[in-house]
Design a protein around this motif. Structure first.
Motif, PDB file in Angstrom:
ATOM      1  N   VAL A   1       0.854  -1.188   0.000  1.00 39.64           N
ATOM      2  CA  VAL A   1       0.000   0.000   0.000  1.00 39.64           C
ATOM      3  C   VAL A   1       0.891   1.239   0.000  1.00 39.64           C
ATOM      4  O   VAL A   1       1.604   1.508   0.970  1.00 39.64           O
ATOM      5  CB  VAL A   1      -0.944   0.015   1.216  1.00 39.64           C
ATOM      6  CG1 VAL A   1      -1.864   1.240   1.156  1.00 39.64           C
ATOM      7  CG2 VAL A   1      -1.759  -1.271   1.283  1.00 39.64           C
ATOM      8  N   LEU A   2       0.840   1.986  -1.099  1.00 38.18           N
ATOM      9  CA  LEU A   2       1.688   3.166  -1.252  1.00 38.18           C
ATOM     10  C   LEU A   2       1.019   4.436  -0.754  1.00 38.18           C
ATOM     11  O   LEU A   2       1.682   5.357  -0.279  1.00 38.18           O
ATOM     12  CB  LEU A   2       2.066   3.339  -2.731  1.00 38.18           C
ATOM     13  CG  LEU A   2       2.714   2.127  -3.402  1.00 38.18           C
ATOM     14  CD1 LEU A   2       2.957   2.417  -4.875  1.00 38.18           C
ATOM     15  CD2 LEU A   2       4.019   1.754  -2.707  1.00 38.18           C
ATOM     16  N   ALA A   3      -0.299   4.506  -0.883  1.00 33.88           N
ATOM     17  CA  ALA A   3      -1.060   5.671  -0.432  1.00 33.88           C
ATOM     18  C   ALA A   3      -2.474   5.212  -0.136  1.00 33.88           C
ATOM     19  O   ALA A   3      -2.980   4.285  -0.773  1.00 33.88           O
ATOM     20  CB  ALA A   3      -1.065   6.766  -1.496  1.00 33.88           C
TER      21      ALA A   3
ATOM     22  N   ALA B   1      -7.165   3.748  -2.346  1.00 36.62           N
ATOM     23  CA  ALA B   1      -5.777   3.359  -2.110  1.00 36.62           C
ATOM     24  C   ALA B   1      -5.042   3.150  -3.421  1.00 36.62           C
ATOM     25  O   ALA B   1      -5.651   2.851  -4.458  1.00 36.62           O
ATOM     26  CB  ALA B   1      -5.708   2.086  -1.272  1.00 36.62           C
ATOM     27  N   LEU B   2      -3.735   3.320  -3.342  1.00 37.92           N
ATOM     28  CA  LEU B   2      -2.820   3.004  -4.443  1.00 37.92           C
ATOM     29  C   LEU B   2      -1.949   1.864  -3.957  1.00 37.92           C
ATOM     30  O   LEU B   2      -1.242   2.005  -2.959  1.00 37.92           O
ATOM     31  CB  LEU B   2      -1.979   4.228  -4.800  1.00 37.92           C
ATOM     32  CG  LEU B   2      -1.062   4.102  -6.023  1.00 37.92           C
ATOM     33  CD1 LEU B   2      -1.901   4.015  -7.306  1.00 37.92           C
ATOM     34  CD2 LEU B   2      -0.101   5.285  -6.094  1.00 37.92           C
TER      35      LEU B   2
ATOM     36  N   HIS C   1      -5.039   1.677  -8.646  1.00 38.29           N
ATOM     37  CA  HIS C   1      -5.785   2.592  -7.796  1.00 38.29           C
ATOM     38  C   HIS C   1      -7.199   2.052  -7.694  1.00 38.29           C
ATOM     39  O   HIS C   1      -7.797   1.647  -8.699  1.00 38.29           O
ATOM     40  CB  HIS C   1      -5.812   4.003  -8.402  1.00 38.29           C
ATOM     41  CG  HIS C   1      -6.640   4.975  -7.614  1.00 38.29           C
ATOM     42  ND1 HIS C   1      -7.996   5.142  -7.834  1.00 38.29           N
ATOM     43  CD2 HIS C   1      -6.314   5.820  -6.609  1.00 38.29           C
ATOM     44  CE1 HIS C   1      -8.461   6.048  -7.000  1.00 38.29           C
ATOM     45  NE2 HIS C   1      -7.454   6.468  -6.250  1.00 38.29           N
ATOM     46  N   PHE C   2      -7.747   2.008  -6.481  1.00 33.63           N
ATOM     47  CA  PHE C   2      -9.081   1.435  -6.343  1.00 33.63           C
ATOM     48  C   PHE C   2      -9.855   2.099  -5.199  1.00 33.63           C
ATOM     49  O   PHE C   2      -9.284   2.757  -4.318  1.00 33.63           O
ATOM     50  CB  PHE C   2      -9.004  -0.076  -6.099  1.00 33.63           C
ATOM     51  CG  PHE C   2      -8.263  -0.465  -4.837  1.00 33.63           C
ATOM     52  CD1 PHE C   2      -8.898  -0.514  -3.612  1.00 33.63           C
ATOM     53  CD2 PHE C   2      -6.915  -0.790  -4.899  1.00 33.63           C
ATOM     54  CE1 PHE C   2      -8.224  -0.875  -2.467  1.00 33.63           C
ATOM     55  CE2 PHE C   2      -6.222  -1.154  -3.758  1.00 33.63           C
ATOM     56  CZ  PHE C   2      -6.880  -1.195  -2.537  1.00 33.63           C
ATOM     57  N   GLU C   3     -11.154   1.878  -5.246  1.00 33.98           N
ATOM     58  CA  GLU C   3     -12.060   2.280  -4.168  1.00 33.98           C
ATOM     59  C   GLU C   3     -12.646   1.010  -3.574  1.00 33.98           C
ATOM     60  O   GLU C   3     -13.003   0.081  -4.303  1.00 33.98           O
ATOM     61  CB  GLU C   3     -13.181   3.167  -4.699  1.00 33.98           C
ATOM     62  CG  GLU C   3     -14.179   3.600  -3.626  1.00 33.98           C
ATOM     63  CD  GLU C   3     -15.312   4.445  -4.186  1.00 33.98           C
ATOM     64  OE1 GLU C   3     -16.059   5.032  -3.392  1.00 33.98           O
ATOM     65  OE2 GLU C   3     -15.447   4.499  -5.429  1.00 33.98           O
TER      66      GLU C   3
END
Length: 224
Positions: free
Chosen positions: A30-32, A42-43, A80-82
């Protein structure tokens, strides 16, 4: 402030636990991450031999409402996802305790680093339990700024001892020579070095991973 390293086990009903255990050789980094009101964003960088299958499984999972590729190769992808189940992000938000990134997740487990007041860490533990996240304590200690560990004089003497080769093997400087270099009495030099070495060694031992992992985080914080 207290600093803790925790290993979290994700609940079975959460997407990351399901997919990461289906592909146990894959690593999710998890980068962000940022929580919304009801969802989280999250990225994440995915690495491993099954990246295409992992991304496909993520795209098909009902708890991921949006997914886009930022980078792609045979053995690595950044997405990138929700998600509707950002339990770790919600735990962080509700406790007011930021989780240090990146966070690595593998085979249903995540390792996290947090630093804050004892009260905030205890609140984080409560929130993790509230959201069904089991945790194992790897490390917890009181974190002090290095300037609090040694006095200014002790720092000066230790730095000179290293520079002059007092700690080299074989030594390039004797205690007498070091004291002469600093312009202080040999006894003063010896006493200052001893006190500094005592503080450094005790800090080193405190940092060793000898925590009782069965003791609740709140009790460990109370005892540190």
């Amino acid at each position: 402030m207290a600093q803790a390293t925790l290993t979290l086990t994700m609940p079975e009903e959460v997407w990351i636990q399901q997919i990461s255990t289906d592909y146990p050789e894959s690593t999710f980094r998890v980068l962000a991450a940022v929580p919304g009101s009801e969802t989280g964003f999250a990225l994440v960088r995915i690495a491993g031999s099954a990246v295409p299958e992992v991304v496909e499984a993520m795209d098909d999972h009902p708890q991921l409402t949006e997914l886009s590729l930022a980078q792609w190769s045979d053995n690595e992808a950044t997405v990138h996802f929700e998600t509707t189940a950002p339990l770790l992000m919600f735990s962080s938000r509700e406790s007011g305790m930021p989780i240090e990134l990146p966070v690595e997740i593998r085979d249903g487990e995540a390792t996290i680093e947090v630093t804050g007041s004892r009260e905030r860490l205890a609140e984080l533990a409560e929130q993790l339990e509230h959201f069904g996240l089991q945790y194992r304590i790897e490390h917890v200690r009181e974190r002090l700024h290095e300037s609090q560990l040694l006095s200014e004089r002790q720092l000066e003497v230790i730095a000179a001892a290293v520079e002059e080769g007092y700690y080299d093997t074989p030594r390039r400087s004797s205690l007498t020579e070091l004291a002469d270099h600093l312009g202080i009495a040999k006894s003063t030099c010896s006493e200052t070095l001893h006190r500094a070495e005592e503080a450094i060694v005790k800090r080193f031992v405190e940092d060793l991973p000898n925590i009782d992992n069965d003791e609740p985080l709140e009790e460990q914080l109370a005892s540190t």
